[in-house]
Design a protein around this motif. Structure first.
Motif, PDB file in Angstrom:
ATOM      1  N   GLU A  10      22.275  81.537  15.386  1.00 20.09           N
ATOM      2  CA  GLU A  10      22.896  80.676  16.166  1.00 20.09           C
ATOM      3  C   GLU A  10      23.079  81.138  17.666  1.00 20.09           C
ATOM      4  O   GLU A  10      22.988  80.389  18.772  1.00 20.09           O
ATOM      5  N   ALA A  11      23.425  82.025  17.697  1.00 24.28           N
ATOM      6  CA  ALA A  11      23.692  82.791  19.211  1.00 24.28           C
ATOM      7  C   ALA A  11      22.204  83.055  19.663  1.00 24.28           C
ATOM      8  O   ALA A  11      22.179  82.675  21.101  1.00 24.28           O
ATOM      9  N   VAL A  12      21.068  83.213  19.147  1.00 31.61           N
ATOM     10  CA  VAL A  12      19.932  83.404  19.712  1.00 31.61           C
ATOM     11  C   VAL A  12      19.380  81.989  20.165  1.00 31.61           C
ATOM     12  O   VAL A  12      18.904  81.852  21.376  1.00 31.61           O
ATOM     13  N   ARG A  13      19.931  81.086  19.579  1.00 31.26           N
ATOM     14  CA  ARG A  13      19.649  79.664  20.159  1.00 31.26           C
ATOM     15  C   ARG A  13      20.246  79.231  21.412  1.00 31.26           C
ATOM     16  O   ARG A  13      19.464  78.526  22.319  1.00 31.26           O
ATOM     17  N   VAL A  14      21.534  79.635  21.452  1.00 29.81           N
ATOM     18  CA  VAL A  14      22.143  79.149  22.867  1.00 29.81           C
ATOM     19  C   VAL A  14      21.687  80.022  23.803  1.00 29.81           C
ATOM     20  O   VAL A  14      21.378  79.946  25.082  1.00 29.81           O
ATOM     21  N   LEU A  15      21.379  81.424  23.687  1.00 27.46           N
ATOM     22  CA  LEU A  15      20.710  82.373  24.688  1.00 27.46           C
ATOM     23  C   LEU A  15      19.273  81.504  25.100  1.00 27.46           C
ATOM     24  O   LEU A  15      18.930  81.917  26.295  1.00 27.46           O
ATOM     25  N   ALA A  16      18.531  81.237  24.356  1.00 26.71           N
ATOM     26  CA  ALA A  16      17.164  80.737  24.597  1.00 26.71           C
ATOM     27  C   ALA A  16      17.393  79.394  25.206  1.00 26.71           C
ATOM     28  O   ALA A  16      16.629  79.185  26.324  1.00 26.71           O
ATOM     29  N   ILE A  17      18.405  78.515  24.976  1.00 28.37           N
ATOM     30  CA  ILE A  17      18.655  77.266  25.910  1.00 28.37           C
ATOM     31  C   ILE A  17      19.101  77.899  27.336  1.00 28.37           C
ATOM     32  O   ILE A  17      18.686  77.304  28.423  1.00 28.37           O
ATOM     33  N   THR A  18      19.778  79.009  27.181  1.00 28.50           N
ATOM     34  CA  THR A  18      20.134  79.307  28.735  1.00 28.50           C
ATOM     35  C   THR A  18      18.891  80.015  29.534  1.00 28.50           C
ATOM     36  O   THR A  18      18.720  79.901  30.684  1.00 28.50           O
ATOM     37  N   MET A  19      17.885  80.593  28.917  1.00 31.12           N
ATOM     38  CA  MET A  19      16.688  81.011  29.454  1.00 31.12           C
ATOM     39  C   MET A  19      15.890  79.944  29.935  1.00 31.12           C
ATOM     40  O   MET A  19      15.250  80.083  30.958  1.00 31.12           O
ATOM     41  N   ARG A  20      15.674  78.750  29.055  1.00 26.84           N
ATOM     42  CA  ARG A  20      14.732  77.785  29.462  1.00 26.84           C
ATOM     43  C   ARG A  20      15.539  77.180  30.663  1.00 26.84           C
ATOM     44  O   ARG A  20      14.956  76.768  31.643  1.00 26.84           O
TER      45      ARG A  20
END
Length: 344
Positions: free
Chosen positions: A147-157
């Protein structure tokens, strides 16, 4: 044709699905929400933490999640600094399994903060996403890490690093898919869906379609009746997969291919107001890309009905403004603009 009536029924369904709101909440909904002040307080001037036992902290976290799923973003932003301060204090004062659970609660609090920051395009999402990943790793729970990686990846995008975000999502999902238990595999499916959409935003059609195919297959392999609390902000369901397909086809410049997926989603199947609003948002983008002002407006009105704070987000306000000032303005767009605080 089915596509001609896509949101006629959906708007009516939204009236039944919308949750009752207090007068105070309705008043806050009349103004666009900016998460930055609340997240600045959370990060830089955190309140003195209230001493909460783990069970009370988990109840508070469940209440915060409920605010997110009902798109009560003003209320969530106000509550998060106190909640996360309490979680940080608890995880610093306990040991063993209780500390792992406190780390999981802390991570999920930061996940909600990052989702909130992303919805209002706040750069502070970087800080909350980083803290979410750090706490998740200390929790020892693979699903929470996902779950945490998912929101980090959204931030990266959103920061212009989509290729790196896809790589992070793919590697994490591949790892989660090998873990025992349906919760980890369900989070893996949501990561593949997020990766597919991220690849589409990067105009990588081959990767987007491959990842989405893998995500849909992963969803189909999951057992039915997975407890919703285990999947924190996005569910791994066939309807959710179709919702992602709408965004993917639209991002790749083929919104006509998205129409059939939008037509077959029953809004009532989506479990929360936030997800139903995402259906309206993605469908509005689809119709807008197809140059259909009336259907774009109908989708935005659906968002307004099921989650009033969503339609006041920057991206949706821009779409409403485009309808008002188009060469042939859409009838009713000016009224919606006024309701969401756009001067016109």
């Amino acid at each position: 044709m089915r596509r001609r009536t896509l949101f006629t029924g959906a708007v009516a369904a939204g009236a039944a699905l919308a949750l009752p709101r207090t007068a105070a909440a309705a008043g806050r909904e009349s103004e666009p929400y900016d998460a930055t002040p609340d997240i600045e307080r959370l990060l830089f001037t955190p309140p003195v933490p209230q001493q909460l036992p783990l069970t009370a902290l988990q109840r508070s976290l469940a209440a915060a999640r409920a605010r997110f799923t009902t798109a009560a973003y003003h209320e969530l932003g106000t509550a998060l600094p106190d909640l996360i301060a309490a979680a940080e204090a608890l995880r610093g004062s306990c040991t063993g399994r209780e500390r792992e659970l406190a780390n999981a609660a802390t991570a999920r609090g930061y996940v909600l903060a990052t989702e909130l920051a992303a919805k209002t395009h706040s750069d502070l999402a970087w800080a909350t996403a980083d803290r979410a990943v750090q706490a998740a790793q200390l929790s020892g729970e693979p699903a929470v890490v996902g779950e945490a990686v998912r929101v980090l990846a959204i931030t990266m995008r959103r920061a212009g690093r989509p290729a790196a975000a896809v790589d992070l999502l793919r590697r994490t999902a591949d790892d989660l898919d090998t873990r025992p238990g349906p919760a980890a595999r369900a989070v893996a499916a949501t990561l593949w869906m997020t990766a597919a959409y991220t690849a589409a935003c990067n105009h990588d059609a081959s990767s987007a379609h491959d990842l989405m195919t893998g995500a849909a297959e992963a969803v189909d392999r999951l057992p039915t009746g997975l407890p919703p609390q285990q999947l924190y902000t996005v569910d791994a369901t066939p309807a959710q997969a179709d919702l992602y397909r709408i965004g993917i086809h639209t991002a790749l410049g083929h919104p006509d291919l998205a129409v059939r997926y939008a037509a077959r989603i029953d809004p009532a199947v989506l479990p929360t107001a936030e997800r139903r609003a995402r259906l309206g948002t993605d469908t509005a983008r689809m119709w807008h890309a197809l140059g259909d002002g009336p259907r774009t407006l109908a989708a935005l009105q659906f968002v307004e009905r099921v989650a009033p704070e969503e339609v006041r987000r920057p991206a949706l306000r821009s779409m409403v403004t485009a309808l008002v000032y188009a060469p042939m303005p859409t009838s009713g767009a000016r009224e919606l603009a006024r309701r969401i605080g756009i001067a016109c």
